[in-house]
Structure formats: C-alpha cells, structure tokens
Enzyme design. Sequence first.
Site, mmCIF file in Angstrom:
data_model
loop_
_atom_site.group_PDB
_atom_site.id
_atom_site.type_symbol
_atom_site.label_atom_id
_atom_site.label_comp_id
_atom_site.label_asym_id
_atom_site.label_seq_id
_atom_site.Cartn_x
_atom_site.Cartn_y
_atom_site.Cartn_z
ATOM 1 N N ARG A 144 -2.077 8.454 -7.387
ATOM 2 C CA ARG A 144 -2.363 7.325 -6.504
ATOM 3 C C ARG A 144 -3.746 7.567 -5.891
ATOM 4 O O ARG A 144 -3.997 8.632 -5.319
ATOM 5 C CB ARG A 144 -1.319 7.248 -5.401
ATOM 6 C CG ARG A 144 -1.641 6.153 -4.434
ATOM 7 C CD ARG A 144 -0.729 6.159 -3.250
ATOM 8 N NE ARG A 144 -1.108 5.079 -2.362
ATOM 9 C CZ ARG A 144 -0.887 5.083 -1.063
ATOM 10 N NH1 ARG A 144 -0.304 6.110 -0.497
ATOM 11 N NH2 ARG A 144 -1.260 4.079 -0.332
ATOM 12 N N HIS A 182 -2.208 -1.445 -0.525
ATOM 13 C CA HIS A 182 -0.793 -1.595 -0.936
ATOM 14 C C HIS A 182 -0.681 -2.407 -2.229
ATOM 15 O O HIS A 182 0.364 -2.984 -2.509
ATOM 16 C CB HIS A 182 0.051 -2.324 0.137
ATOM 17 C CG HIS A 182 0.261 -1.568 1.405
ATOM 18 N ND1 HIS A 182 0.309 -2.203 2.626
ATOM 19 C CD2 HIS A 182 0.477 -0.257 1.657
ATOM 20 C CE1 HIS A 182 0.529 -1.318 3.584
ATOM 21 N NE2 HIS A 182 0.628 -0.125 3.019
ATOM 22 N N LEU A 186 6.228 -4.161 4.670
ATOM 23 C CA LEU A 186 6.345 -3.769 6.075
ATOM 24 C C LEU A 186 6.901 -2.349 6.170
ATOM 25 O O LEU A 186 8.108 -2.129 6.026
ATOM 26 C CB LEU A 186 7.281 -4.746 6.822
ATOM 27 C CG LEU A 186 6.970 -6.243 6.651
ATOM 28 C CD1 LEU A 186 8.048 -7.092 7.327
ATOM 29 C CD2 LEU A 186 5.598 -6.581 7.212
ATOM 30 N N GLY A 187 6.003 -1.406 6.345
ATOM 31 C CA GLY A 187 6.412 0.000 6.518
ATOM 32 C C GLY A 187 5.646 0.536 7.709
ATOM 33 O O GLY A 187 5.394 -0.193 8.665
ATOM 34 N N ARG A 191 -1.272 1.132 14.077
ATOM 35 C CA ARG A 191 -2.568 0.454 13.901
ATOM 36 C C ARG A 191 -2.542 -0.932 14.543
ATOM 37 O O ARG A 191 -1.537 -1.638 14.462
ATOM 38 C CB ARG A 191 -2.888 0.309 12.412
ATOM 39 C CG ARG A 191 -3.434 1.579 11.798
ATOM 40 C CD ARG A 191 -3.547 1.463 10.299
ATOM 41 N NE ARG A 191 -2.461 2.172 9.641
ATOM 42 C CZ ARG A 191 -2.190 2.126 8.344
ATOM 43 N NH1 ARG A 191 -2.924 1.388 7.540
ATOM 44 N NH2 ARG A 191 -1.192 2.808 7.852
ATOM 45 N N ILE A 250 10.634 -1.102 6.625
ATOM 46 C CA ILE A 250 11.136 -2.113 7.556
ATOM 47 C C ILE A 250 11.609 -3.355 6.785
ATOM 48 O O ILE A 250 12.711 -3.863 7.012
ATOM 49 C CB ILE A 250 10.044 -2.496 8.581
ATOM 50 C CG1 ILE A 250 9.636 -1.262 9.407
ATOM 51 C CG2 ILE A 250 10.522 -3.622 9.493
ATOM 52 C CD1 ILE A 250 8.435 -1.487 10.305
ATOM 53 N N GLY A 251 10.783 -3.823 5.871
ATOM 54 C CA GLY A 251 11.105 -5.038 5.125
ATOM 55 C C GLY A 251 12.402 -4.935 4.342
ATOM 56 O O GLY A 251 13.159 -5.901 4.231
ATOM 57 N N GLU A 289 6.439 2.075 -5.913
ATOM 58 C CA GLU A 289 5.043 2.303 -6.302
ATOM 59 C C GLU A 289 4.947 3.407 -7.352
ATOM 60 O O GLU A 289 4.106 3.348 -8.246
ATOM 61 C CB GLU A 289 4.224 2.684 -5.053
ATOM 62 C CG GLU A 289 4.020 1.493 -4.122
ATOM 63 C CD GLU A 289 3.618 1.897 -2.717
ATOM 64 O OE1 GLU A 289 4.490 2.387 -1.970
ATOM 65 O OE2 GLU A 289 2.451 1.715 -2.350
HETATM 66 P P1 AMP Z 1 7.667 3.269 5.091
HETATM 67 O O1 AMP Z 1 6.248 3.463 5.534
HETATM 68 O O2 AMP Z 1 7.822 2.249 3.996
HETATM 69 O O3 AMP Z 1 8.376 4.576 4.784
HETATM 70 O O4 AMP Z 1 8.459 2.642 6.350
HETATM 71 C C1 AMP Z 1 8.602 3.329 7.567
HETATM 72 C C2 AMP Z 1 9.184 2.371 8.598
HETATM 73 O O5 AMP Z 1 10.428 1.862 8.118
HETATM 74 C C3 AMP Z 1 9.465 3.007 9.956
HETATM 75 O O6 AMP Z 1 9.021 2.176 10.998
HETATM 76 C C4 AMP Z 1 10.986 3.094 10.000
HETATM 77 O O7 AMP Z 1 11.477 2.951 11.293
HETATM 78 C C5 AMP Z 1 11.393 1.898 9.170
HETATM 79 N N1 AMP Z 1 12.738 2.097 8.611
HETATM 80 C C6 AMP Z 1 13.136 3.015 7.722
HETATM 81 N N2 AMP Z 1 14.480 2.915 7.498
HETATM 82 C C7 AMP Z 1 14.927 1.894 8.286
HETATM 83 C C8 AMP Z 1 16.211 1.311 8.533
HETATM 84 N N3 AMP Z 1 17.297 1.739 7.908
HETATM 85 N N4 AMP Z 1 16.274 0.299 9.430
HETATM 86 C C9 AMP Z 1 15.178 -0.149 10.041
HETATM 87 N N5 AMP Z 1 13.950 0.371 9.862
HETATM 88 C C10 AMP Z 1 13.819 1.374 9.000
#
Ligand code: AMP
Length: 397
Positions: free
Chosen positions: A91, A180, A209-210, A241, A332-333, A384
């Site tokens: 990546r 992304h 949304l992460g 951010r 999150i998504g 990904e």
């Molecule tokens: P990522 O960058 O894709 O790993 O996403 C991280 C974000 O996803 C963080 O804000 C976590 O709080 C949220 N997240 C991960 N698992 C859950 C869940 N089961 N319910 C709600 N939010 C989550």
Amino acid sequence: MKTLVINCGSSSLKYQLIDMSNEESMVQGLVERIGIEGSALTQKTPGKGKHVINTEIKDHKDAIKLVLEALVNEEYGVIKSMDQISAVGHRVVHGGEKYSESVLITDEVLNSIRDCIALAPLHNPPNIIGIESCRELMPNIPMVAVFDTAFHQTMPKNAYICPLPYELYEKYGVRKYGFHGTSHKYVSNKVAEVMGKDIKDLKIVTCHLGNGCSLAAVKGGKSIDTSMGFTPLAGIMMGTRAGSIDPSVISFLIEEKGYTIEQVDEMLNKKSGVLGVSGVSSDFRDVRAAAQEGNERAQLALDIFHYKIKTQIAAYAGAMGGIDVIVFTAGIGENAALVRSESLKGLEFLGFNLDAKKNEIAGEIGEISTDDSRVKVYVIPTNEELMIARDTARLAQ
Ligand code: AMP
C-alpha cells in the site's frame, strides 16, 4: 499463487497473506511499536488462533524479517518456505498525478514515490522503507505498489483544481488528490456486483467512515469527486482530524494568538474532529457511550459528524445528477447503525427509506433500505488488502 500484502506505517506494519486461488486470507498480522520499546508481532491464523511475539524490533527491515519467520513457522505459520510467496503488494499512500493504476515496482517507480514525499510526508516515507526492506529480503519476488490516490485520478479538473492562483498547481502540484481510493474502488465495485448491476450504469456515493473518513462520488465506476483533498486532512470531520475549515483560523491562531505552525498542524491533525469537540475520545464507541450518559459535547460531536456526512452526500447527489446507491464502509460505517440512520435523516427526498431492522447489521454485506426504495442503501465491509492482492497478482503475472 500466494500474495503478501504489506501496509507500512511509521511505527507499525500490517500484513496479510492471501491465497489467490480462492481469495481467502491465510493469515493476518500486525507489528507494532517498531523502533520503540515494547515492540511485538501479533499473527492471527484461521484455525490456529492468535500468536504474539514480544521482541526488540529495531526497524522495518527487522519487522519484515520477523513477518517472514512467522509465516513459515512450523507451529503457527501457514507456508513451508518463502518460495511459496509469488508476489508482494505494498500500500502506498501518495502516487501524485503520475499513477492512476497500480504498478510493478522498479527503481524508477521507487524514485517517483520518493518524489511524492513532499505531498505525504507522514505516509510515503514508511511506505518506501517497507518496499526497500522487502526488496532486500526478497530480491527475486515481484513487488507492486497500490496507491490510495490512484482511483481518484479520474476526477475532472473542476473537481480537483483548488481555487488558488493556478501556478500553485503548475509549480507545486497543489490540487485535490483524494485518498482511501482502494476502499472506494472496492466497495463501489462490490455493491454493483451484489445488486447484479453493471457499475457503468450506477451513480454511487461511498462513505468510508473509520478513524479517517472520506466520501466519494462514483459515477459509471469512476471517481468524479471525493472529500479528502491535497492531504487526508480535508473533507468531513474525522476521529482526530478537523476536516475542511476556514483557513483563516490558521492565520488567526498564529498571528493573533501566538501559536506556532507546528502546534496548529498538530491540532488540526491530532486534536480536532470528534476528539476535539467531545473532549472524550477519538474512538466512536467511547463518544457514543459518553453521549448516551448525557455528555453534551459528546452528543454535539456526533451531531456535527452526522451533519457533515449528510451534507456531503447531498453535494454528491448534485455532482452526479442523482444517486442510485449509498454505501457505508470501514469501522464506523460497517458497524454503527446510529451513524447511518442519523446521517441519512432528512435525505429521504432522494428516494429511499431506511429499514430500521435491516440497519441493525454490523460488519457484513447487506441492504439496509426498504424494499420499495428507488435509491438503495448498503453496508459493504471494505477489503483493501484483497484489492491490493488482486492488482498485485495480476501485475506480477
Ligand atoms: P477503522 O479506521 O476503519 O479501523 O475504524 C475505526 C473506527 O471504527 C473507530 O472510531 C471505532 O470506534 C469504530 N468502530 C469499530 N468497531 C465499531 C463498532 N462495533 N461499533 C461502532 N464503532 C466501531
């Protein structure tokens, strides 16, 4: 054919070995705290559980050596020898304007990735170190670079040129690049496949949304706009951010309030967003829990987050002349029903209704709009690594 996927951060390295005959992940691992006290490798192997190795890991080359040892380990490894790895996919965050596709890594490609360091000073250097270390340790194995920016190279000029003096673009490459891309490409293609439609006929808004968040408008399979910009700081509010704000805030803080540029930069990247507003955490789960207990700033952070997503989706409906499908992905998504329902509230005029029961799904593929919705809403977990492995396998052959 087994493809190793490497994602190098400044002090971490994520990896996956994917069997391309069935596209199954054979092993997933994470090396943390590279060059810092307390470094460790954690490897998860389906059927063999989790294995943690706590050892000193001086640099990324040490980390990759350890990964290769873990992959061939008799007890918890998955392959007999390194010869079974036919290609390595890396990546790479920034490919500038040069790369609209993944590419086999040569010395020239590596130099071009170095040329992009100024555009992604936090991300490209560890990506390069990962590539160099792998090339040293596996000199005969083909390597491929898969860029976060590549998918968005199809944006038209009116979407990517910043309304600044034009010579900033010509001289320094100041423009919107978008990030992304691997995720937006994967989920937009996947949703078309799941719906049984040709992606060329679809107008899709993808919401990644992460910890980092970005939306993309994907029309006919091509990204025509995305919310991140020159760097991954632009766009909607994120975990830490700020997303896009009035740039005058920066000169105000520096000129009037004595902040240094380093302080402002750190504030915008690491102390803003959901963390900055809530004062609680950057992790969505913590903020949601605080809001449920009555913390008003946590609730405000969520309200802003939902509002930013909603208005960005609406903007892309305008950009594409309508929407056929909205996709939610990333931590999150994929998991947070509340974010999906709250950010879509008020957008029903586009032609959908959310099915509250279906919206309860987490971490799996599913349609969450009602059966009679003209516009569809889906949850599609991103992958990904698989996308990187596919490009790598194709180019290595
Ligand atoms: P990522 O960058 O894709 O790993 O996403 C991280 C974000 O996803 C963080 O804000 C976590 O709080 C949220 N997240 C991960 N698992 C859950 C869940 N089961 N319910 C709600 N939010 C989550």
